[in-house]
Design a protein around this motif. Structure first.
Motif, PDB file in Angstrom:
ATOM      1  N   UNK A  84     -14.693  95.377  49.609  1.00 58.07           N
ATOM      2  CA  UNK A  84     -15.828  96.156  49.094  1.00 58.07           C
ATOM      3  C   UNK A  84     -17.068  95.965  49.963  1.00 58.07           C
ATOM      4  N   UNK A  85     -17.276  94.763  50.496  1.00 58.70           N
ATOM      5  CA  UNK A  85     -18.434  94.542  51.375  1.00 58.70           C
ATOM      6  C   UNK A  85     -18.339  95.381  52.644  1.00 58.70           C
ATOM      7  N   UNK A  86     -17.117  95.566  53.142  1.00 58.47           N
ATOM      8  CA  UNK A  86     -16.917  96.314  54.388  1.00 58.47           C
ATOM      9  C   UNK A  86     -16.740  97.812  54.162  1.00 58.47           C
ATOM     10  N   UNK A  87     -16.581  98.210  52.929  1.00 62.29           N
ATOM     11  CA  UNK A  87     -16.295  99.613  52.587  1.00 62.29           C
ATOM     12  C   UNK A  87     -17.495 100.497  52.913  1.00 62.29           C
ATOM     13  N   UNK A  88     -17.217 101.609  53.555  1.00 61.84           N
ATOM     14  CA  UNK A  88     -18.281 102.548  53.917  1.00 61.84           C
ATOM     15  C   UNK A  88     -18.393 103.697  52.931  1.00 61.84           C
ATOM     16  N   UNK A  89     -17.314 103.944  52.174  1.00 63.73           N
ATOM     17  CA  UNK A  89     -17.329 105.057  51.232  1.00 63.73           C
ATOM     18  C   UNK A  89     -18.042 104.652  49.948  1.00 63.73           C
ATOM     19  N   UNK A  90     -18.678 105.607  49.314  1.00 61.13           N
ATOM     20  CA  UNK A  90     -19.360 105.329  48.060  1.00 61.13           C
ATOM     21  C   UNK A  90     -20.775 104.829  48.287  1.00 61.13           C
ATOM     22  N   UNK A  91     -21.395 104.469  47.224  1.00 70.13           N
ATOM     23  CA  UNK A  91     -22.771 103.987  47.263  1.00 70.13           C
ATOM     24  C   UNK A  91     -22.807 102.536  47.736  1.00 70.13           C
ATOM     25  N   UNK A  92     -23.726 102.213  48.604  1.00 64.68           N
ATOM     26  CA  UNK A  92     -23.878 100.849  49.120  1.00 64.68           C
ATOM     27  C   UNK A  92     -24.051  99.850  47.988  1.00 64.68           C
ATOM     28  N   UNK A  93     -24.938 100.140  47.064  1.00 62.54           N
ATOM     29  CA  UNK A  93     -25.216  99.214  45.959  1.00 62.54           C
ATOM     30  C   UNK A  93     -23.988  99.018  45.081  1.00 62.54           C
ATOM     31  N   UNK A  94     -23.251 100.095  44.835  1.00 61.39           N
ATOM     32  CA  UNK A  94     -22.029 100.000  44.023  1.00 61.39           C
ATOM     33  C   UNK A  94     -20.995  99.111  44.704  1.00 61.39           C
ATOM     34  N   UNK A  95     -20.835  99.260  46.008  1.00 63.65           N
ATOM     35  CA  UNK A  95     -19.879  98.435  46.745  1.00 63.65           C
ATOM     36  C   UNK A  95     -20.274  96.958  46.706  1.00 63.65           C
ATOM     37  N   UNK A  96     -21.550  96.678  46.849  1.00 56.63           N
ATOM     38  CA  UNK A  96     -22.032  95.298  46.800  1.00 56.63           C
ATOM     39  C   UNK A  96     -21.806  94.712  45.403  1.00 56.63           C
ATOM     40  N   UNK A  97     -22.083  95.499  44.377  1.00 49.22           N
ATOM     41  CA  UNK A  97     -21.871  95.046  43.004  1.00 49.22           C
ATOM     42  C   UNK A  97     -20.398  94.752  42.753  1.00 49.22           C
ATOM     43  N   UNK A  98     -19.522  95.631  43.222  1.00 48.89           N
ATOM     44  CA  UNK A  98     -18.071  95.423  43.045  1.00 48.89           C
ATOM     45  C   UNK A  98     -17.611  94.188  43.805  1.00 48.89           C
ATOM     46  N   UNK A  99     -18.146  93.973  45.013  1.00 51.72           N
ATOM     47  CA  UNK A  99     -17.796  92.777  45.782  1.00 51.72           C
ATOM     48  C   UNK A  99     -18.150  91.529  44.997  1.00 51.72           C
ATOM     49  N   UNK A 100     -19.359  91.502  44.470  1.00 54.62           N
ATOM     50  CA  UNK A 100     -19.825  90.336  43.730  1.00 54.62           C
ATOM     51  C   UNK A 100     -19.001  90.121  42.454  1.00 54.62           C
ATOM     52  N   UNK A 101     -18.605  91.204  41.794  1.00 57.03           N
ATOM     53  CA  UNK A 101     -17.750  91.090  40.607  1.00 57.03           C
ATOM     54  C   UNK A 101     -16.443  90.375  40.945  1.00 57.03           C
ATOM     55  N   UNK A 102     -15.852  90.745  42.087  1.00 55.42           N
ATOM     56  CA  UNK A 102     -14.583  90.125  42.475  1.00 55.42           C
ATOM     57  C   UNK A 102     -14.779  88.672  42.900  1.00 55.42           C
ATOM     58  N   UNK A 103     -15.881  88.378  43.580  1.00 48.43           N
ATOM     59  CA  UNK A 103     -16.145  86.992  43.944  1.00 48.43           C
ATOM     60  C   UNK A 103     -16.372  86.142  42.690  1.00 48.43           C
ATOM     61  N   UNK A 104     -17.093  86.675  41.711  1.00 48.07           N
ATOM     62  CA  UNK A 104     -17.314  85.935  40.459  1.00 48.07           C
ATOM     63  C   UNK A 104     -15.996  85.738  39.707  1.00 48.07           C
TER      64      UNK A 104
END
Length: 167
Positions: A84-104
């Motif tokens: 998700x951090x490296x993903x270019x598709x979608x909204x930047x903020x959404x990708x960052x939020x999803x990355x953090x969800x998976x790390x948590x």
């Protein structure tokens, strides 16, 4: 549904087999099987699109959970976070939020997984995510946690990565 059936049903069998080769590079039978199937195994020429990677890692996490494999689930959560951090598709903020969800989600598995290498990678990923969010204090804490784990385990290359991230 097992992993192979899922991969066949979704057209991702070649991706799954490449992922197995990447995970177990010293298994010549995997390479032989892929060659017989005509599947390219050269990591410099094979590229996983983020959507396929997300689907594969999500299924990997599910399978690990079903098979009571906390280390496997933790690794999948980490891979999802980085994808998700490296993903270019979608909204930047959404990708960052999803990355953090998976790390948590992975953080909840650290103790049970008992894998310092994965634990340090998780904290490194969290640090990178916090940096992207401009949460510098939290980023520093996460990278310092990764560094401490790597120091305890003598991971010199990992220590260098942590020190580089800390500046």
């Amino acid at each position: 549904v097992d992993m192979i059936s899922w991969a066949e049903a979704t057209g991702r069998l070649a991706t799954l087999l490449r992922a197995l080769v990447a995970r177990y590079p010293k298994q010549p039978r995997l390479f032989t099987l892929l060659e017989q199937l005509g599947i390219d195994t050269d990591p410099t020429t094979t590229d996983f699109d983020p959507e396929t990677a997300i689907a594969v890692y999500t299924e990997t996490a599910r399978q690990a959970r079903v098979n009571d494999n906390p280390a496997g689930e933790l690794e999948a959560m980490i891979r999802l976070g980085f994808t998700y951090l490296e993903r270019e598709e979608g909204q930047e903020e959404e990708n960052i939020t999803r990355a953090l969800e998976h790390f948590h989600a992975g953080q909840a598995l650290i103790e049970e997984a008992a894998n310092p290498q994965l634990s340090s990678l998780l904290f490194s990923g969290m640090g990178n995510t916090f940096q992207r969010q401009k949460k510098i204090d939290e980023a520093v804490k996460a990278h310092e946690q990764a560094l401490r784990i790597r120091q305890r385990n003598g991971d010199r290359a990992g220590q260098l990565n942590s020190l580089t991230a800390l500046g």
